[in-house]
Enzyme design. Structure first.
Site, PDB file in Angstrom:
ATOM      1  CE1 TYR A 191      23.038 -19.218  44.298  1.00 54.41           C
ATOM      2  CE2 TYR A 191      22.456 -16.925  44.703  1.00 54.41           C
ATOM      3  CZ  TYR A 191      22.773 -18.181  45.178  1.00 54.41           C
ATOM      4  OH  TYR A 191      22.820 -18.415  46.537  1.00 54.41           O
TER       5      TYR A 191
ATOM      6  CE  LYS B 170      20.127 -20.523  45.740  1.00 53.93           C
ATOM      7  NZ  LYS B 170      20.071 -21.756  46.559  1.00 53.93           N
TER       8      LYS B 170
ATOM      9  CB  SER C  13      19.699 -16.721  47.747  1.00 54.43           C
ATOM     10  OG  SER C  13      20.472 -15.534  47.745  1.00 54.43           O
TER      11      SER C  13
HETATM   12  N1  LIG Z   1      26.955 -18.413  51.489  1.00 51.00           N
HETATM   13  C1  LIG Z   1      26.047 -17.476  51.239  1.00 51.00           C
HETATM   14  O1  LIG Z   1      26.303 -16.272  51.402  1.00 51.00           O
HETATM   15  C2  LIG Z   1      24.682 -17.872  50.758  1.00 51.00           C
HETATM   16  C3  LIG Z   1      23.728 -16.869  50.659  1.00 51.00           C
HETATM   17  C4  LIG Z   1      22.436 -17.199  50.232  1.00 51.00           C
HETATM   18  C5  LIG Z   1      22.138 -18.503  49.898  1.00 51.00           C
HETATM   19  N2  LIG Z   1      23.089 -19.452  49.984  1.00 51.00           N
HETATM   20  C6  LIG Z   1      22.713 -20.816  49.602  1.00 51.00           C
HETATM   21  O2  LIG Z   1      23.013 -21.690  50.667  1.00 51.00           O
HETATM   22  C7  LIG Z   1      23.298 -22.986  50.153  1.00 51.00           C
HETATM   23  C8  LIG Z   1      24.640 -23.468  50.701  1.00 51.00           C
HETATM   24  O3  LIG Z   1      25.622 -22.527  50.310  1.00 51.00           O
HETATM   25  P1  LIG Z   1      27.094 -22.512  50.925  1.00 51.00           P
HETATM   26  O4  LIG Z   1      27.496 -21.098  50.961  1.00 51.00           O
HETATM   27  O5  LIG Z   1      27.180 -23.342  52.142  1.00 51.00           O
HETATM   28  O6  LIG Z   1      27.892 -23.224  49.709  1.00 51.00           O
HETATM   29  P2  LIG Z   1      29.195 -24.131  49.678  1.00 51.00           P
HETATM   30  O7  LIG Z   1      30.052 -23.888  50.863  1.00 51.00           O
HETATM   31  O8  LIG Z   1      29.777 -23.931  48.328  1.00 51.00           O
HETATM   32  O9  LIG Z   1      28.602 -25.609  49.779  1.00 51.00           O
HETATM   33  C9  LIG Z   1      27.792 -26.117  48.757  1.00 51.00           C
HETATM   34  C10 LIG Z   1      27.412 -27.536  49.083  1.00 51.00           C
HETATM   35  O10 LIG Z   1      26.531 -28.015  48.059  1.00 51.00           O
HETATM   36  C11 LIG Z   1      27.036 -29.254  47.554  1.00 51.00           C
HETATM   37  N3  LIG Z   1      26.602 -29.421  46.178  1.00 51.00           N
HETATM   38  C12 LIG Z   1      26.814 -28.607  45.117  1.00 51.00           C
HETATM   39  N4  LIG Z   1      26.252 -29.115  44.018  1.00 51.00           N
HETATM   40  C13 LIG Z   1      25.645 -30.268  44.392  1.00 51.00           C
HETATM   41  C14 LIG Z   1      24.881 -31.252  43.726  1.00 51.00           C
HETATM   42  N5  LIG Z   1      24.603 -31.159  42.404  1.00 51.00           N
HETATM   43  N6  LIG Z   1      24.400 -32.311  44.424  1.00 51.00           N
HETATM   44  C15 LIG Z   1      24.670 -32.425  45.756  1.00 51.00           C
HETATM   45  N7  LIG Z   1      25.387 -31.538  46.444  1.00 51.00           N
HETATM   46  C16 LIG Z   1      25.877 -30.475  45.767  1.00 51.00           C
HETATM   47  C17 LIG Z   1      28.526 -29.167  47.757  1.00 51.00           C
HETATM   48  O11 LIG Z   1      29.078 -30.473  47.797  1.00 51.00           O
HETATM   49  P3  LIG Z   1      30.206 -30.970  46.742  1.00 51.00           P
HETATM   50  O12 LIG Z   1      31.427 -30.155  47.009  1.00 51.00           O
HETATM   51  O13 LIG Z   1      30.386 -32.411  47.049  1.00 51.00           O
HETATM   52  O14 LIG Z   1      29.637 -30.686  45.371  1.00 51.00           O
HETATM   53  C18 LIG Z   1      28.608 -28.483  49.111  1.00 51.00           C
HETATM   54  O15 LIG Z   1      28.407 -29.409  50.143  1.00 51.00           O
HETATM   55  C19 LIG Z   1      23.266 -22.851  48.631  1.00 51.00           C
HETATM   56  O16 LIG Z   1      22.007 -23.244  48.142  1.00 51.00           O
HETATM   57  C20 LIG Z   1      23.481 -21.363  48.420  1.00 51.00           C
HETATM   58  O17 LIG Z   1      22.946 -20.904  47.192  1.00 51.00           O
HETATM   59  C21 LIG Z   1      24.358 -19.179  50.398  1.00 51.00           C
END
Ligand SMILES: NC(=O)c1ccc[n+]([C@@H]2O[C@H](COP(=O)([O-])OP(=O)(O)OC[C@H]3O[C@@H](n4cnc5c(N)ncnc54)[C@H](OP(=O)(O)O)[C@@H]3O)[C@@H](O)[C@H]2O)c1
Length: 262
Positions: free
Chosen positions: A158, A162, A145
């Site tokens: 967090y 990261k 991130s």
């Molecule tokens: N969205 C943003 O703005 C943003 C920005 C920077 C970085 N990121 C990073 O991008 C990645 C994806 O984010 P997102 O926004 O798509 O999040 P999201 O919509 O909340 O999805 C998170 C995913 O991770 C899974 N997950 C969580 N804990 C887990 C575990 N212990 N083992 C296996 N799966 C797990 C969830 O599945 P379950 O529901 O089954 O737990 C879900 O499929 C993350 O690493 C996040 O930090 C996101």
């Protein structure tokens, strides 16, 4: 469909929704056989698998908690049993808590570090072991991130996790470069998903605040993140240990002029 990843097997962790589902769909469109990993949202993972199949791709949903060594080892084994190899590992699963540092409990701290940092180590190690045994390399992409490169209020665990992912990426990259395994990180800015909706409610900033702070004046999209991962996952790009910032210019801009205008 393209054949960039034809014959390759890929695991995308946390692929049941958000950025992970976009990455899984993109890699499948480009010819990979994909494991759609989830922890608890089985129905959502199965619908991602169905969508990939509807578009002519191949995918299977596999449950595993990325912070659990045995779960991850079993997932890698299931991938190799089903598809014959593991060529691309995308460590995307992640979560956060929100709160002022002085109020965060050690249990909350550990939960975020366990999933967002230790989970990436466990999954990278399991993938690395498998790829080393195959003798033809592979690619690991860690979804970090922009908050791993800068402080951000209310997110101490967090941001720490990261930042750890970014330097773990560099370290694994130099350890495995001679074996043909590339390890890179993607550092997204604000992308509209469940995690941003959850944190936005509690952090009390608006979509307008985000747009005014971002030089490109908009959120990034899941598809844009998937394109970046697809590039980093290619075997033929001479890129390893890199952090690709896909944040609309946020981290390049120390003081956003338009944000500070009346
Ligand atoms: N969205 C943003 O703005 C943003 C920005 C920077 C970085 N990121 C990073 O991008 C990645 C994806 O984010 P997102 O926004 O798509 O999040 P999201 O919509 O909340 O999805 C998170 C995913 O991770 C899974 N997950 C969580 N804990 C887990 C575990 N212990 N083992 C296996 N799966 C797990 C969830 O599945 P379950 O529901 O089954 O737990 C879900 O499929 C993350 O690493 C996040 O930090 C996101």
């Amino acid at each position: 469909m393209s054949d960039t990843f034809a014959g390759d097997a890929a695991i995308v962790t946390g692929a049941s929704r958000g950025i992970g589902s976009g990455i899984a769909t993109k890699l499948a469109e480009q010819g990979a056989s994909v494991v759609v990993n989830y922890r608890s949202s089985e129905k959502q993972a199965e619908s991602v698998v169905d969508e990939i199949a509807d578009r002519g791709g191949e995918a299977v949903a596999v449950q595993a908690d990325v912070s659990d060594e045995d779960d991850v080892a079993a997932m890698v084994e299931a991938t190799v049993d089903r598809f014959g190899s593991l060529d691309v590992m995308v460590n995307n699963a992640g979560m956060t808590t929100l709160g002022p540092a002085e109020e965060i409990t050690v249990a909350d701290w550990r939960r975020v570090i366990d999933v967002d940092l230790t989970g990436v180590f466990i999954s990278s190690r399991a993938a690395g072991r498998q790829m080393l045994s195959q003798d033809d390399g592979g690619a690991i992409v860690n979804v970090a991130s922009m908050m791993g490169e800068m402080g951000f209020h209310m997110r101490a665990p967090y941001c720490a996790a990261k930042a750890g992912v970014i330097n773990l990426t560099r370290t694994l990259a130099v350890e495995w470069a001679e074996d043909g395994i590339s390890v890179n990180a993607l550092a997204p800015g604000f992308i509209k998903t469940a995690i941003t909706d959850q944190t936005q409610d509690s952090a009390k900033y608006t979509d307008t605040d985000i747009r005014r702070r971002t030089p490109m004046a908009r959120y990034g999209t899941v598809e844009e993140m998937a394109d970046c991962v697809s590039f980093l996952a290619r075997a033929d790009n001479y890129v390893t240990g890199e952090v690709l910032r896909a944040d609309g210019g946020w981290t390049s801009d120390a003081w956003r002029y338009s944000e500070n205008r009346a």
